[in-house]
Write an enzyme that holds these catalytic residues in place. Structure first.
Site, short mmCIF file in Angstrom:
data_model
loop_
_atom_site.label_atom_id
_atom_site.label_comp_id
_atom_site.label_asym_id
_atom_site.label_seq_id
_atom_site.Cartn_x
_atom_site.Cartn_y
_atom_site.Cartn_z
N ASP A 427 0.86 -1.19 0.00
CA ASP A 427 0.00 0.00 0.00
C ASP A 427 0.89 1.24 0.00
O ASP A 427 2.11 1.14 0.15
CB ASP A 427 -0.86 -0.06 1.28
CG ASP A 427 -1.92 1.03 1.33
OD1 ASP A 427 -2.27 1.60 0.27
OD2 ASP A 427 -2.40 1.31 2.45
N GLU A 430 2.62 5.04 -3.96
CA GLU A 430 2.59 6.00 -5.11
C GLU A 430 3.90 6.75 -5.25
O GLU A 430 4.24 7.11 -6.37
CB GLU A 430 1.42 6.97 -4.92
CG GLU A 430 0.06 6.31 -5.11
CD GLU A 430 -0.31 5.37 -3.94
OE1 GLU A 430 0.14 5.65 -2.82
OE2 GLU A 430 -1.01 4.38 -4.16
N ASP A 503 -9.02 3.58 -2.48
CA ASP A 503 -10.02 3.99 -1.47
C ASP A 503 -11.30 4.53 -2.08
O ASP A 503 -11.52 5.74 -2.16
CB ASP A 503 -9.40 5.03 -0.54
CG ASP A 503 -8.25 4.45 0.26
OD1 ASP A 503 -8.18 3.22 0.39
OD2 ASP A 503 -7.42 5.24 0.75
O1 MIG Z 1 -3.65 6.02 4.82
O2 MIG Z 1 -3.56 0.76 5.71
O3 MIG Z 1 -5.91 2.21 0.42
O4 MIG Z 1 -6.86 -0.04 1.76
O5 MIG Z 1 -6.79 0.01 4.58
C1 MIG Z 1 -4.47 4.92 4.61
C2 MIG Z 1 -4.70 1.50 5.89
C3 MIG Z 1 -3.64 3.71 4.36
C4 MIG Z 1 -4.94 3.02 2.43
C5 MIG Z 1 -5.40 1.82 1.67
C6 MIG Z 1 -6.42 1.08 2.48
C7 MIG Z 1 -5.82 0.67 3.81
C8 MIG Z 1 -5.32 1.90 4.55
N1 MIG Z 1 -4.36 2.61 3.72
#
Ligand code: MIG
Length: 818
Positions: A427, A430, A503
């Site tokens: 995650d 980016e 999200d």
């Molecule tokens: O700032 O890890 O898209 O699926 O549950 C949020 C917590 C960070 C974003 C991801 C989401 C995940 C969440 N993450």
């Protein structure tokens, strides 16, 4: 940009005018021209060097390479010097015995492969492409151009092509907008886009690949440039399609169709396909931010088994870690993770854990210490570390564009794998940084030895992270297939990972958006995709959740996920009738696993997407260029999700041919819209006549029980139709050594007879012995069935006209007579 340049030009002209009033003595600065866009001049020369052909206007150079019969690459070097060849998207430029010739006539040079001609016009350096019937499919509207980038060096590079009146555009990855991109301007710059909205741009991924469709001929453009890039499909000027980037080379691949499917397949020749996933990953996945402590995780997994709702994947989001430090555990929440994971595994659950790129600056934390000692973290231009805040607090970030860092990172997973973790979720790659959004432009990257600032590396950072993750897991797990999922990506990311759309929001609009995004990702070379079922933020009601489960049943990747500040969100959370319907659909997902798996093989081996928009089935019908609700799952099953509350029926377009309503087995003629009832219990599902749809018995998880027989659902047709079934161990890479079985079924019938033939190829032997045949839609009552010369007496025909019998999995020929 245009405005800015015009203004500078005006200003300079004004200054020059003013200056003319003065007398300059030996002032060379007075002659320096301002930075303006420059266009290719007149090509005065063509030269062939091996399989590359060069054209020049005396200063700038253009290189043309015939990659395959269908693929031609074009590169531009403003002052004649090309960059060294390197691409994260295209690991190896295959030259599939592409023979070509270089011709010249009065008006143009022509590079001609067996399928495509690339024309370079002598008058003005316009480049165009045509097929062997001399039909022009793509043509420059202005010559390729560039502008010097004074601040960073290099050039802004531009390409502008003619946009035809009825031309449609598809692709570009995850853009949350209509499927057909005609009339839109879009940007590629990977962005953490929490609760994104319709038309928000850019999102998490950069896939600089689009498909154009005009007059029934498709071609693709893959602009392999990792810098911030933009695409304009007739938005600014409806007669022009442009793409440009803030740096790098103007380098693009022209990919000839003529069918959209051909374009996608060729794009996969360049960028690779998704490896075969472990079979369990095709099951249902349950996720939430966050399931903790251990007791909660067990309550959820128990809930699945008690409710008899199949599930294979259970996720641990960031709270499983110690202060969000990657590769650590919060021992208060999870005192004995190894024990927990192995007990979950015994109950059929595979544990997937999240890993983010931000490494906490903490000299007592081994990952940080190693990274620091080995200089693995990214630095700014003046050599300061790239520091930013994310979940763990102040963080530094590994430079995943450095192969040594990737190897190190990959090795960090050995403890997790040893504990039994089966998959990893990447995650925030980016990369996302709180406050700032992402890294500043001046961060330096090793870029596999080709060096670059973040301007160049930003869009590939996430892909290189999940590559490091995947390759590391693959090494550690030996011959077992790892499962990975990533949020960010660039073209080629499919070689390393599945993706989810990020999200999203619990709204009907997002259900529609998710439907489009999955179709778009599929035609953009990212087959293993899905949305957060139910919506990440916000609260779905039971109806929305169930409609989402129904659509998700037909997403290549099926996972429910939600933010931590929402209500419980498991398939049974909404009570009846929702629980029963959710169960029925998740069971359907499991029944169809052999079909999905075979479709995955078609992707992996041949480059077909798993989901296919209707326009890909019938691109010659203009109306289909605008359809975005229906899609096919593989090429045999057509789905049309229900995406509005309280909808009791809806229109569904069926491409030409004959289709069976999956729920009623009623046959319907395609090539028209039909109205289909949509009570909450069903969504429109149609199966193409002549299909053989393999089916597994419902299990609570993949591999729960030994499969004793495979059901073959055979849909009668009065024309010949082929179907495929792929089988192998489902969890190793033995398929790379050709250990698998590819079965082909041929179905054909008339008013008195149906025949089913099977042929097989491959080295794998499944353990079950027989098939359970189910014949649907027979126009006659069977009187006699002959299988490989033997008569089968033991068959039944129900009052719904379904005929059933059993026979060996090795059959060659079965005939059903009236
Ligand atoms: O700032 O890890 O898209 O699926 O549950 C949020 C917590 C960070 C974003 C991801 C989401 C995940 C969440 N993450």
């Amino acid at each position: 940009m245009e405005d800015k340049i015009l203004n500078t030009e005006l200003l300079i002209n004004k200054l020059l005018e003013e200056e003319e009033e003065f007398h300059h003595v030996n002032n060379p600065a007075a002659d320096i021209k301002p930075v303006i866009k420059k266009y290719l001049g007149v090509p005065n020369h063509a030269e062939q060097l091996g399989n590359k052909i060069y054209f020049t206007d005396g200063d700038a150079k253009v290189e043309v390479v015939v990659v395959t019969d269908e693929i031609i690459r074009v590169r531009l070097a403003p002052h004649g010097v090309f960059l060294e060849e390197f691409s994260y998207a295209v690991p190896k430029l295959v030259h599939k015995d592409a023979s070509f010739i270089l011709l010249e006539n009065e008006s143009e040079f022509i590079v001609s492969s067996r399928v495509v001609n690339c024309h370079i016009r002598k008058k003005d350096f316009f480049i165009s492409f045509s097929d062997k019937k001399n039909h022009v499919t793509s043509a420059d509207a202005v010559p390729m151009h560039w502008e010097e980038n004074v601040k960073f060096g290099g050039y802004y590079v531009f390409c502008t092509k003619v946009c035809e009146p009825e031309e449609s555009f598809f692709g570009l990855g995850d853009k949350p907008t209509e499927l057909n991109l005609r009339g839109k301007r879009l940007k590629n710059w990977n962005t953490d886009a929490y609760s994104f909205a319709w038309n928000q741009d850019p999102l998490y991924r950069s896939i600089p690949f689009y498909i154009s469709l005009n007059e029934d001929i498709a071609h693709g453009i893959f602009f392999d440039n990792t810098f911030k890039a933009q695409f304009d499909f007739g938005a600014e000027d409806k007669t022009k399609t442009s793409f440009w980037a803030d740096g790098g080379e103007l380098q693009y691949y022209y990919i000839h169709g003529p069918h959209m499917m051909d374009v996608v397949k060729s794009y996969h020749i360049l960028t690779g396909t998704h490896p075969m996933p472990p079979l369990w990953a095709l099951g249902y996945h349950q996720c939430r931010w966050s399931y903790y402590p251990e007791a909660k995780v067990r309550k959820i997994t128990k809930g699945f088994r008690e409710n008899k709702i199949p599930c294979d994947g259970i996720y641990l989001d960031i709270d499983y870690m110690d202060g969000y430090r990657c590769f650590t555990w919060n021992r208060k929440y999870f005192p004995d993770p190894k024990k927990m994971i192995s007990e979950l595994a015994a109950d059929g659950f595979k544990t997937v854990v999240i890993i983010d790129p931000g490494i906490r600056v903490d000299d007592n934390y081994s990952v940080f210490k190693e990274g620091k000692k080995n200089r693995y973290f990214c630095r700014r231009s003046d050599d300061y570390f790239m520091e930013g805040h994310v979940w763990p607090g102040r963080c530094q970030f590994p430079d995943f564009t450095n192969p040594e860092v990737r190897t190190w990172w990959g090795g960090l997973f050995d403890e997790l794998v040893e504990m039994g973790v089966a998959g990893v979720w990447n995650d925030m790659n980016e990369p996302a940084v709180f406050g700032a959004g992402t890294f500043p432009d001046d961060v330096r990257h090793q870029y596999d030895g080709f060096r670059g600032s973040h301007r160049k590396a930003h869009n590939v950072y996430g892909m290189q992270m999940v590559r490091a993750t995947y390759e590391g897991l693959r090494t550690i797990m030996k011959n077992k297939r790892p499962f990975t999922i990533t949020r960010a990506g660039y073209s080629g990311v499919q070689r390393f990972s599945s993706v989810w759309t990020g999200d999203n929001v619990a709204s009907w609009e997002h259900l529609q958006l998710g439907n489009i995004q999955c179709q778009r990702l599929s035609v953009s070379g990212i087959p293993f995709c899905g949305t957060d079922i139910g919506g990440f933020s916000g609260e779905p009601d039971g109806e929305l959740f169930t409609r989402w489960i129904q659509m998700g049943t037909f997403s290549p990747f099926m996972r429910a996920h939600s933010a931590g500040d929402t209500k419980e969100r498991e398939p049974w959370s909404f009570g009846e009738p929702y629980t029963a319907i959710n169960r029925k659909f998740i069971e359907l997902r499991y029944r169809l696993i052999p079909y999905l798996y075979s479709t995955f093989w078609e992707h992996h081996r041949y480059g077909f997407p798993i989901l296919r928009p209707v326009v890909m089935q019938e691109q010659d019908v203009l109306m289909n260029h605008f359809r975005q609700d229906e899609f096919t799952y593989g090429d045999k099953i057509l789905i049309c999700p229900v995406m509005q509350p309280g909808q009791t029926s809806r229109k569904v377009y069926l491409p030409k041919g004959k289709w069976y309503n999956f729920w009623t087995n009623e046959m319907v003629d395609g090539g028209q819209e039909v109205t289909v009832p949509t009570p909450l219990e069903t969504i429109p599902i149609f199966v193409k006549a002549g299909s053989v749809i393999p089916e597994y018995p419902v299990m609570q998880y993949v591999g729960e029980k030994e499969i004793e027989e495979v059901k073959l659902n055979i849909y009668y047709s009065d024309y010949e139709a082929n179907s495929f079934l792929f089988e192998d161990y489902g969890e190793t890479f033995a398929y790379e050594q050709d250990i698998y079985l590819e079965k082909k079924f041929v179905v054909n019938g008339d008013s008195k007879k149906l025949t089913i033939q099977q042929s097989m190829e491959g080295l794998y032997t499944p353990r079950y012995e027989g098939y359970h045949f189910t014949l649907l839609g027979l126009p006659f009552k069977p009187g006699k069935i002959v299988a490989d010369g033997k008569e089968i007496t033991d068959f039944t025909t129900s009052k719904e006209k379904i005929t059933e019998f059993k026979f060996s999995k090795n059959f060659k020929n079965i005939e059903i007579f009236k």
